[in-house]
Design a protein around this motif. Structure first.
Motif, PDB file in Angstrom:
ATOM      1  N   LEU A  29       0.832  -1.204   0.000  1.00  0.00           N
ATOM      2  CA  LEU A  29       0.000   0.000   0.000  1.00  0.00           C
ATOM      3  C   LEU A  29       0.865   1.252   0.000  1.00  0.00           C
ATOM      4  N   TYR A  30       1.886   1.263   0.863  1.00  0.00           N
ATOM      5  CA  TYR A  30       2.785   2.414   0.884  1.00  0.00           C
ATOM      6  C   TYR A  30       3.536   2.552  -0.436  1.00  0.00           C
ATOM      7  N   ALA A  31       4.020   1.444  -0.961  1.00  0.00           N
ATOM      8  CA  ALA A  31       4.752   1.511  -2.232  1.00  0.00           C
ATOM      9  C   ALA A  31       3.849   2.034  -3.345  1.00  0.00           C
ATOM     10  N   HIS A  32       2.602   1.599  -3.359  1.00  0.00           N
ATOM     11  CA  HIS A  32       1.642   2.007  -4.386  1.00  0.00           C
ATOM     12  C   HIS A  32       1.444   3.523  -4.394  1.00  0.00           C
ATOM     13  N   ARG A  33       1.332   4.117  -3.227  1.00  0.00           N
ATOM     14  CA  ARG A  33       1.089   5.560  -3.143  1.00  0.00           C
ATOM     15  C   ARG A  33       2.383   6.377  -3.063  1.00  0.00           C
ATOM     16  N   MET A  34       3.359   5.861  -2.327  1.00  0.00           N
ATOM     17  CA  MET A  34       4.556   6.674  -2.077  1.00  0.00           C
ATOM     18  C   MET A  34       5.481   6.774  -3.280  1.00  0.00           C
ATOM     19  N   THR A  35       5.462   5.830  -4.186  1.00  0.00           N
ATOM     20  CA  THR A  35       6.340   5.923  -5.352  1.00  0.00           C
ATOM     21  C   THR A  35       6.074   7.206  -6.135  1.00  0.00           C
ATOM     22  N   PRO A  36       4.825   7.484  -6.550  1.00  0.00           N
ATOM     23  CA  PRO A  36       4.598   8.756  -7.250  1.00  0.00           C
ATOM     24  C   PRO A  36       4.762   9.979  -6.345  1.00  0.00           C
ATOM     25  N   LEU A  37       4.422   9.849  -5.054  1.00  0.00           N
ATOM     26  CA  LEU A  37       4.587  10.986  -4.148  1.00  0.00           C
ATOM     27  C   LEU A  37       6.062  11.323  -3.959  1.00  0.00           C
ATOM     28  N   ASN A  38       6.896  10.300  -3.832  1.00  0.00           N
ATOM     29  CA  ASN A  38       8.332  10.548  -3.701  1.00  0.00           C
ATOM     30  C   ASN A  38       8.934  11.096  -4.980  1.00  0.00           C
ATOM     31  N   HIS A  39       8.416  10.656  -6.107  1.00  0.00           N
ATOM     32  CA  HIS A  39       8.887  11.208  -7.384  1.00  0.00           C
ATOM     33  C   HIS A  39       8.599  12.714  -7.423  1.00  0.00           C
ATOM     34  N   ARG A  40       7.397  13.095  -7.030  1.00  0.00           N
ATOM     35  CA  ARG A  40       7.032  14.521  -7.003  1.00  0.00           C
ATOM     36  C   ARG A  40       7.877  15.281  -5.977  1.00  0.00           C
ATOM     37  N   ARG A  41       8.075  14.691  -4.806  1.00  0.00           N
ATOM     38  CA  ARG A  41       8.895  15.345  -3.784  1.00  0.00           C
ATOM     39  C   ARG A  41      10.329  15.512  -4.271  1.00  0.00           C
ATOM     40  N   ARG A  42      10.831  14.522  -4.985  1.00  0.00           N
ATOM     41  CA  ARG A  42      12.187  14.597  -5.544  1.00  0.00           C
ATOM     42  C   ARG A  42      12.292  15.764  -6.524  1.00  0.00           C
ATOM     43  N   GLU A  43      11.269  15.965  -7.359  1.00  0.00           N
ATOM     44  CA  GLU A  43      11.248  17.113  -8.276  1.00  0.00           C
ATOM     45  C   GLU A  43      11.317  18.423  -7.492  1.00  0.00           C
ATOM     46  N   LEU A  44      10.557  18.521  -6.419  1.00  0.00           N
ATOM     47  CA  LEU A  44      10.534  19.752  -5.623  1.00  0.00           C
ATOM     48  C   LEU A  44      11.872  19.990  -4.918  1.00  0.00           C
ATOM     49  N   ILE A  45      12.475  18.935  -4.412  1.00  0.00           N
ATOM     50  CA  ILE A  45      13.788  19.069  -3.761  1.00  0.00           C
ATOM     51  C   ILE A  45      14.840  19.499  -4.786  1.00  0.00           C
ATOM     52  N   ASP A  46      14.831  18.861  -5.955  1.00  0.00           N
ATOM     53  CA  ASP A  46      15.780  19.236  -7.011  1.00  0.00           C
ATOM     54  C   ASP A  46      15.592  20.686  -7.423  1.00  0.00           C
ATOM     55  N   ALA A 106      10.049  27.109   1.368  1.00  0.00           N
ATOM     56  CA  ALA A 106      10.296  26.189   0.254  1.00  0.00           C
ATOM     57  C   ALA A 106      10.452  24.756   0.761  1.00  0.00           C
ATOM     58  N   LEU A 107      11.098  24.586   1.907  1.00  0.00           N
ATOM     59  CA  LEU A 107      11.258  23.251   2.490  1.00  0.00           C
ATOM     60  C   LEU A 107       9.912  22.688   2.932  1.00  0.00           C
ATOM     61  N   VAL A 108       9.094  23.526   3.569  1.00  0.00           N
ATOM     62  CA  VAL A 108       7.754  23.094   3.982  1.00  0.00           C
ATOM     63  C   VAL A 108       6.937  22.694   2.760  1.00  0.00           C
ATOM     64  N   GLU A 109       7.034  23.493   1.712  1.00  0.00           N
ATOM     65  CA  GLU A 109       6.283  23.198   0.482  1.00  0.00           C
ATOM     66  C   GLU A 109       6.729  21.874  -0.129  1.00  0.00           C
ATOM     67  N   ALA A 110       8.022  21.604  -0.124  1.00  0.00           N
ATOM     68  CA  ALA A 110       8.529  20.353  -0.697  1.00  0.00           C
ATOM     69  C   ALA A 110       8.019  19.147   0.091  1.00  0.00           C
ATOM     70  N   TYR A 111       7.813  19.317   1.379  1.00  0.00           N
ATOM     71  CA  TYR A 111       7.251  18.234   2.176  1.00  0.00           C
ATOM     72  C   TYR A 111       5.744  18.093   1.938  1.00  0.00           C
ATOM     73  N   LEU A 112       5.059  19.200   2.016  1.00  0.00           N
ATOM     74  CA  LEU A 112       3.607  19.217   2.027  1.00  0.00           C
ATOM     75  C   LEU A 112       2.957  19.031   0.654  1.00  0.00           C
ATOM     76  N   ALA A 113       3.508  19.643  -0.372  1.00  0.00           N
ATOM     77  CA  ALA A 113       2.848  19.698  -1.682  1.00  0.00           C
ATOM     78  C   ALA A 113       2.484  18.333  -2.266  1.00  0.00           C
TER      79      ALA A 113
END
Length: 195
Positions: free
Chosen positions: A53-70, A83-90
């Motif tokens: 369940l976590y892998a199913h949802r977190m894979t795309p969420l982590n991809h998006r978070r990675r874009e924001l961190i980059d 900006a850090l809060v936004e990268a976590y929350l968005a």
């Protein structure tokens, strides 16, 4: 939709509604699986199901978070707290708003975390590498930031977004009110970190 995805979505909803005591048989039935051992077959039991369940949802969420961190690194914003809060929350907020009550992920996560089953949440799991990286950036920005304060931040964000996810199931709860709730969450997350 494949059987595995049906099982994941049924489990997410049932765990969100009733907690983690839902039987694997109930999940299989809710997913329309005639074989009551379908969850065991596909996921090797409850722990495997929750991990999936976590892998199913977190894979795309982590991809998006990675874009924001980059993006914040590319713009020299590693010390910019909003900006850090936004990268976590968005990524989480975008997921809730995009699925408009059709996802149960934040409600499931809220139940799971508050059950005490996930003691190391949120920074040590393989499913949260972006959160772990952001925790490091936040500690560099706020040297006195404790692990407990990060935990409280994560709990605050997850529970507020779980509530928003539920409210979005009501057609009367419009997009403007949802956007205002997310904007308020940004403010309270920032305040929590700097209090």
């Amino acid at each position: 939709m494949q059987a595995k995805e049906k099982i994941l979505l049924a489990a997410e909803r049932l765990y969100a509604e009733r907690g983690l005591d839902v039987s694997l048989r109930e999940i299989a039935l809710a997913a329309g699986q005639g074989n009551h051992s379908a969850v065991q077959y596909h996921f090797d039991g409850k722990a495997g199901l929750i991990d999936a369940l976590y892998a199913h949802r977190m894979t795309p969420l982590n991809h998006r978070r990675r874009e924001l961190i980059d993006d914040l690194r590319a713009h020299g914003l590693e010390q910019d707290l909003p900006a850090l809060v936004e990268a976590y929350l968005a990524p989480l907020a975008e997921h809730v708003l995009t699925h408009r009550g059709a996802s149960w992920y934040l409600r499931f996560t809220s139940r799971y975390v508050l059950s005490g089953a996930y003691r190391s949440w949120p920074c040590s799991s393989d499913h949260h590498p972006g959160v772990g990286e952001l925790a490091g950036l936040l500690r560099r920005r706020l040297p006195g930031l404790t692990r407990e304060r990060l935990r409280v931040l994560n709990l605050h964000v997850v529970v507020v977004l779980a509530d928003l996810e539920q409210r979005l199931g009501d057609p009367a709860f419009d997009a403007a009110r949802a956007a205002a709730a997310v904007a308020d969450l940004r403010v309270t997350a920032h305040a929590l970190l700097t209090a």
